[in-house]
Design an enzyme around this catalytic site. Structure first.
Site, PDB file in Angstrom:
ATOM      1  CG  ASP A   1      -1.875   1.198   1.247  1.00 43.62           C
ATOM      2  OD1 ASP A   1      -2.325   1.620   0.167  1.00 43.62           O
ATOM      3  OD2 ASP A   1      -2.179   1.724   2.333  1.00 43.62           O
ATOM      4  CB  SER A   2       0.129   4.788  -0.670  1.00 46.76           C
ATOM      5  OG  SER A   2      -1.017   4.866   0.161  1.00 46.76           O
TER       6      SER A   2
ATOM      7  CE1 TYR B   1       2.556   5.753  -3.370  1.00 50.24           C
ATOM      8  CE2 TYR B   1       1.235   3.921  -4.207  1.00 50.24           C
ATOM      9  CZ  TYR B   1       2.440   4.416  -3.752  1.00 50.24           C
ATOM     10  OH  TYR B   1       3.515   3.572  -3.668  1.00 50.24           O
ATOM     11  N   GLY B   2      -3.088   9.273  -3.647  1.00 49.02           N
ATOM     12  CA  GLY B   2      -4.380   9.646  -4.257  1.00 49.02           C
ATOM     13  C   GLY B   2      -4.437  11.027  -4.861  1.00 49.02           C
TER      14      GLY B   2
ATOM     15  CB  CYS C   1      -3.179   0.590  -2.486  1.00 50.67           C
ATOM     16  SG  CYS C   1      -3.179   2.339  -2.890  1.00 50.67           S
ATOM     17  CG  ASN C   2      -9.573   0.667  -3.157  1.00 46.58           C
ATOM     18  OD1 ASN C   2     -10.484   0.000  -3.607  1.00 46.58           O
ATOM     19  ND2 ASN C   2      -9.233   0.605  -1.879  1.00 46.58           N
ATOM     20  CB  THR C   3      -4.864   5.057  -5.021  1.00 49.96           C
ATOM     21  OG1 THR C   3      -5.857   5.499  -4.101  1.00 49.96           O
ATOM     22  CG2 THR C   3      -4.380   6.207  -5.857  1.00 49.96           C
TER      23      THR C   3
ATOM     24  CB  CYS D   1      -9.460   4.879   0.197  1.00 47.44           C
ATOM     25  SG  CYS D   1      -7.822   5.303   0.870  1.00 47.44           S
TER      26      CYS D   1
ATOM     27  CG  HIS E   1      -4.862   5.257   4.118  1.00 50.27           C
ATOM     28  ND1 HIS E   1      -4.285   4.657   3.029  1.00 50.27           N
ATOM     29  CD2 HIS E   1      -3.830   5.695   4.893  1.00 50.27           C
ATOM     30  CE1 HIS E   1      -2.956   4.742   3.135  1.00 50.27           C
ATOM     31  NE2 HIS E   1      -2.660   5.359   4.257  1.00 50.27           N
TER      32      HIS E   1
HETATM   33  N1  DGL Z   1      -4.787   3.312   0.681  1.00 58.11           N
HETATM   34  C1  DGL Z   1      -4.911   3.775  -0.651  1.00 58.11           C
HETATM   35  C2  DGL Z   1      -6.194   3.305  -1.303  1.00 58.11           C
HETATM   36  O1  DGL Z   1      -6.732   2.288  -0.945  1.00 58.11           O
HETATM   37  C3  DGL Z   1      -4.688   5.211  -0.994  1.00 58.11           C
HETATM   38  C4  DGL Z   1      -3.986   6.091  -0.105  1.00 58.11           C
HETATM   39  C5  DGL Z   1      -3.259   7.246  -0.766  1.00 58.11           C
HETATM   40  O2  DGL Z   1      -3.858   8.178  -1.281  1.00 58.11           O
HETATM   41  O3  DGL Z   1      -2.052   7.155  -0.678  1.00 58.11           O
HETATM   42  O4  DGL Z   1      -6.676   3.934  -2.191  1.00 58.11           O
END
Ligand code: DGL
Length: 260
Positions: free
Chosen positions: A7-8, A39-40, A70-72, A180, A182
């Site tokens: 993940d990020s 990341y987002g 991580c979805n992003t 997400c 997070h």
């Molecule tokens: N945890 C990440 C997700 O599921 C994104 C977090 C980020 O923006 O870094 O999208």
């Protein structure tokens, strides 16, 4: 098998937390790209670059499968990684199918980062599932940085969420999709703000079911074994007591969030 969760940042711990409950016989690597989180709010090209670096590192650790928790990163890079590597790669998608299955013909709010919300992958998923009339989309990117600071229920978090949720008439909604990883840390704060009938749906179980199928693993909920996990921040092994205690704190918060 040694399985990597990537993940990020610390969001992917919510997927690992679930994996530790049902796959105690595997070994795990958890890779949080702490140097580059969030990341987002970056460009898709930047995220692709970060994911390429992380994959190079993880492949060198001789892992048998990689979960992009991580979805992003899934939205921006999973297709490219599958073209490059032949090991099982499992991505994450907002739990839109679950929302439709559990609450047919009801609206739901899909929350995610900017990249996921604007990404073609999400639009393709909504199209494929015919969810256009039910899925409302909302980017909540700032929650990622709140989570990284371990700020889950401060006045600032609550005010931010109240403001973002204010335009919706939740009477007509069944659920909030946590798109997400997070966002799992904020279920109690969201619950405080939203009407009691609103359910929270994440993609964790779906992602792990797919991993189990693809890597031919066995669920074991009886074993008392505590799986071995190695933690890395952007390729650096986490060994300091302070950082390990930080990660442990997140996992203990996830114990509470799991019950909501
Ligand atoms: N945890 C990440 C997700 O599921 C994104 C977090 C980020 O923006 O870094 O999208």
């Amino acid at each position: 098998m040694k399985i990597a969760f990537f993940d990020s940042g610390i969001g992917g711990l919510s997927v690992l937390h679930h994996a530790l409950k049902i796959l105690p016989n595997e070994d795990f690597i958890f890779f949080a790209d702490e140097d580059n989180v969030p990341y987002g709010t970056k460009t898709r090209e930047q995220v692709l670059g970060y994911v390429e670096e992380a994959f190079k590192f993880l492949i060198a650790q001789d892992v048998g499968a990689i979960v992009v928790a991580c979805n992003t990163a899934t939205s921006a890079a999973v297709r490219a990684m599958r073209q490059k590597y032949s090991l099982p790669i499992v991505g994450m998608e907002p739990a839109i199918k679950r929302a439709l299955d559990l609450f047919p013909n009801k609206k739901f709010l899909v929350t995610a980062t900017e990249i996921t919300i604007k990404g073609e992958k999400l639009f393709a998923l909504i199209d494929r599932l015919n969810a256009q009339n039910f899925a409302e989309l909302k980017s909540l990117s700032p929650l990622v940085e709140f989570a990284e600071r371990m700020e889950f229920n401060s006045a600032a978090v609550e005010n931010y969420l109240r403001g973002e949720f204010a335009p919706y008439d939740f009477k007509n909604f069944s659920s909030v999709v946590l798109g997400c990883t997070h966002f799992n840390y904020f279920k109690d704060t969201m619950k405080k703000i939203l009407p009691p009938h609103i359910k929270f749906l994440d993609g964790n179980a779906g992602t792990l079911n797919y991993l189990i199928k693809l890597a031919n693993l066995k669920i074991d909920t009886e074993s008392k074994k505590i799986p071995h996990v190695e933690y890395f921040y952007s390729g650096r092994r986490v060994t300091s007591e302070k950082e390990l205690a930080r990660l442990e704190k997140y996992l203990r918060r996830l114990d509470d969030m799991y019950l909501i």
